[in-house]
Structure formats: C-alpha cells, structure tokens
Design a protein around this motif. Sequence first.
Motif, mmCIF file in Angstrom:
data_model
loop_
_atom_site.group_PDB
_atom_site.id
_atom_site.type_symbol
_atom_site.label_atom_id
_atom_site.label_comp_id
_atom_site.label_asym_id
_atom_site.label_seq_id
_atom_site.Cartn_x
_atom_site.Cartn_y
_atom_site.Cartn_z
ATOM 1 N N GLU A 1 -15.364 23.717 -45.422
ATOM 2 C CA GLU A 1 -15.319 24.344 -44.096
ATOM 3 C C GLU A 1 -13.954 24.980 -43.827
ATOM 4 O O GLU A 1 -13.865 26.099 -43.320
ATOM 5 N N ASP A 2 -12.880 24.262 -44.165
ATOM 6 C CA ASP A 2 -11.534 24.783 -43.922
ATOM 7 C C ASP A 2 -11.206 25.964 -44.836
ATOM 8 O O ASP A 2 -10.387 26.805 -44.488
ATOM 9 N N LEU A 3 -11.844 26.029 -45.998
ATOM 10 C CA LEU A 3 -11.545 27.092 -46.959
ATOM 11 C C LEU A 3 -12.324 28.377 -46.686
ATOM 12 O O LEU A 3 -12.149 29.359 -47.392
ATOM 13 N N ARG A 4 -13.181 28.387 -45.678
ATOM 14 C CA ARG A 4 -13.984 29.588 -45.367
ATOM 15 C C ARG A 4 -13.174 30.715 -44.765
ATOM 16 O O ARG A 4 -13.539 31.875 -44.887
ATOM 17 N N GLN A 5 -12.088 30.376 -44.089
ATOM 18 C CA GLN A 5 -11.280 31.405 -43.435
ATOM 19 C C GLN A 5 -10.665 32.325 -44.494
ATOM 20 O O GLN A 5 -10.270 31.870 -45.568
ATOM 21 N N PRO A 6 -10.552 33.614 -44.200
ATOM 22 C CA PRO A 6 -10.019 34.566 -45.177
ATOM 23 C C PRO A 6 -8.584 34.225 -45.598
ATOM 24 O O PRO A 6 -7.740 33.958 -44.763
ATOM 25 N N GLY A 7 -8.360 34.217 -46.891
ATOM 26 C CA GLY A 7 -7.027 34.006 -47.439
ATOM 27 C C GLY A 7 -6.627 32.554 -47.640
ATOM 28 O O GLY A 7 -5.696 32.273 -48.392
ATOM 29 N N ILE A 8 -7.300 31.627 -46.983
ATOM 30 C CA ILE A 8 -6.926 30.211 -47.067
ATOM 31 C C ILE A 8 -7.163 29.678 -48.482
ATOM 32 O O ILE A 8 -6.293 29.033 -49.068
ATOM 33 N N ARG A 9 -8.359 29.944 -49.020
ATOM 34 C CA ARG A 9 -8.690 29.432 -50.355
ATOM 35 C C ARG A 9 -7.680 29.937 -51.396
ATOM 36 O O ARG A 9 -7.175 29.167 -52.205
ATOM 37 N N ASP B 1 -6.501 26.891 -36.893
ATOM 38 C CA ASP B 1 -6.413 25.465 -37.182
ATOM 39 C C ASP B 1 -5.060 24.969 -36.680
ATOM 40 O O ASP B 1 -4.044 25.121 -37.340
ATOM 41 N N ALA B 2 -5.048 24.356 -35.503
ATOM 42 C CA ALA B 2 -3.799 23.931 -34.873
ATOM 43 C C ALA B 2 -3.100 22.818 -35.652
ATOM 44 O O ALA B 2 -1.915 22.585 -35.460
ATOM 45 N N ARG B 3 -3.816 22.148 -36.554
ATOM 46 C CA ARG B 3 -3.207 21.075 -37.344
ATOM 47 C C ARG B 3 -2.237 21.624 -38.366
ATOM 48 O O ARG B 3 -1.318 20.934 -38.776
ATOM 49 N N GLY B 4 -2.449 22.851 -38.813
ATOM 50 C CA GLY B 4 -1.636 23.377 -39.895
ATOM 51 C C GLY B 4 -1.974 22.653 -41.182
ATOM 52 O O GLY B 4 -3.077 22.135 -41.340
ATOM 53 N N ASP C 1 0.651 26.849 -44.358
ATOM 54 C CA ASP C 1 0.649 26.260 -43.018
ATOM 55 C C ASP C 1 0.529 27.347 -41.953
ATOM 56 O O ASP C 1 -0.282 27.235 -41.026
ATOM 57 N N MET C 2 1.300 28.407 -42.118
ATOM 58 C CA MET C 2 1.264 29.516 -41.151
ATOM 59 C C MET C 2 -0.112 30.180 -41.149
ATOM 60 O O MET C 2 -0.657 30.486 -40.088
ATOM 61 N N LEU C 3 -0.693 30.380 -42.308
ATOM 62 C CA LEU C 3 -2.015 31.003 -42.418
ATOM 63 C C LEU C 3 -3.082 30.145 -41.748
ATOM 64 O O LEU C 3 -3.966 30.662 -41.059
ATOM 65 N N LEU C 4 -3.004 28.839 -41.941
ATOM 66 C CA LEU C 4 -3.960 27.930 -41.295
ATOM 67 C C LEU C 4 -3.846 28.009 -39.776
ATOM 68 O O LEU C 4 -4.850 28.088 -39.065
ATOM 69 N N ARG C 5 -2.627 28.012 -39.279
ATOM 70 C CA ARG C 5 -2.415 28.073 -37.825
ATOM 71 C C ARG C 5 -2.868 29.419 -37.261
ATOM 72 O O ARG C 5 -3.450 29.476 -36.182
#
Length: 131
Positions: A26-34, A69-72, A61-65
């Motif tokens: 689920e967390d890896l679905r966002q563009p660029g995260i994977r 994703d506020a957790r980073g 961390d910056m990409l996640l935020r």
Amino acid sequence: MTASPDSARPDRRTAAALCALLGSSEDLRQPGIRERAEQARDLLRSGAGSDELAACFGALDMLLRQSGDARGLVNESRGTEVPGITPHIKVAVCPGPTQCTRVARARDLLPAPHCAVNDTRMRKSRLGPAR
C-alpha cells in the motif's frame, strides 16, 4: 579525533523502517516511492557510505511526506512493528476476585508465583498498555 565505529553503519531504526516500508504494498503505490525505497535498499546491501545513505533516506522521507504520509520514513508507527510480529512480555497477575495491581515476572518453564492474598497461584498473562 577518530570516528566512532558505528558512524559507518546505518541506523537500525531506519533500516527497520525501510524493511517495513518495502513490505507494505500500500505504501509503495505512490509514484516514486518504490524506486527510491529500492535505491535505499540497494545502497544498504552494497555497504554504501553513511553520507550517501543519509542523503537517500532523507530524500525517501521527504518523498513520503510529500505524498501525504505524515509519518515519513522513521516513526514509531513504522519500523518497530512488522505485520505478523507482535512483541509481548509474559507476566503473572492477580487471579482473585479482588484483584490487586501486583505484576510479577512469569517465566515460561516455571509456575507462576504464589498470590498471598488469594492463597493461590497467580495467572500468566501478557503485559498490555493498561499495566
């Protein structure tokens, strides 16, 4: 001044958070995260320097935020708990109808300690957040 031997190794919490992130589809679905997470994994595997790892982890961390994703990357809700594994501590608690707040260590192979108030053995339980 000499560098400490731990300065070359990555932070264990960060590596654990990366592991949890890579295990979450689920967390890896966002563009660029994977892609960024896999890059960080590859740097860890290759034994990259601490500066290079820190830069990659910071970018992840910056990409996640930025993706919401506020957790980073490193947060208590990521990395300390991996799905399917829950840490627990066995304790002995008061077994009687009038329960006291006594909590004692409960070893797996030994019987629970004796409860002097209820004149019986204490019962084994898991330590929860309420205790």
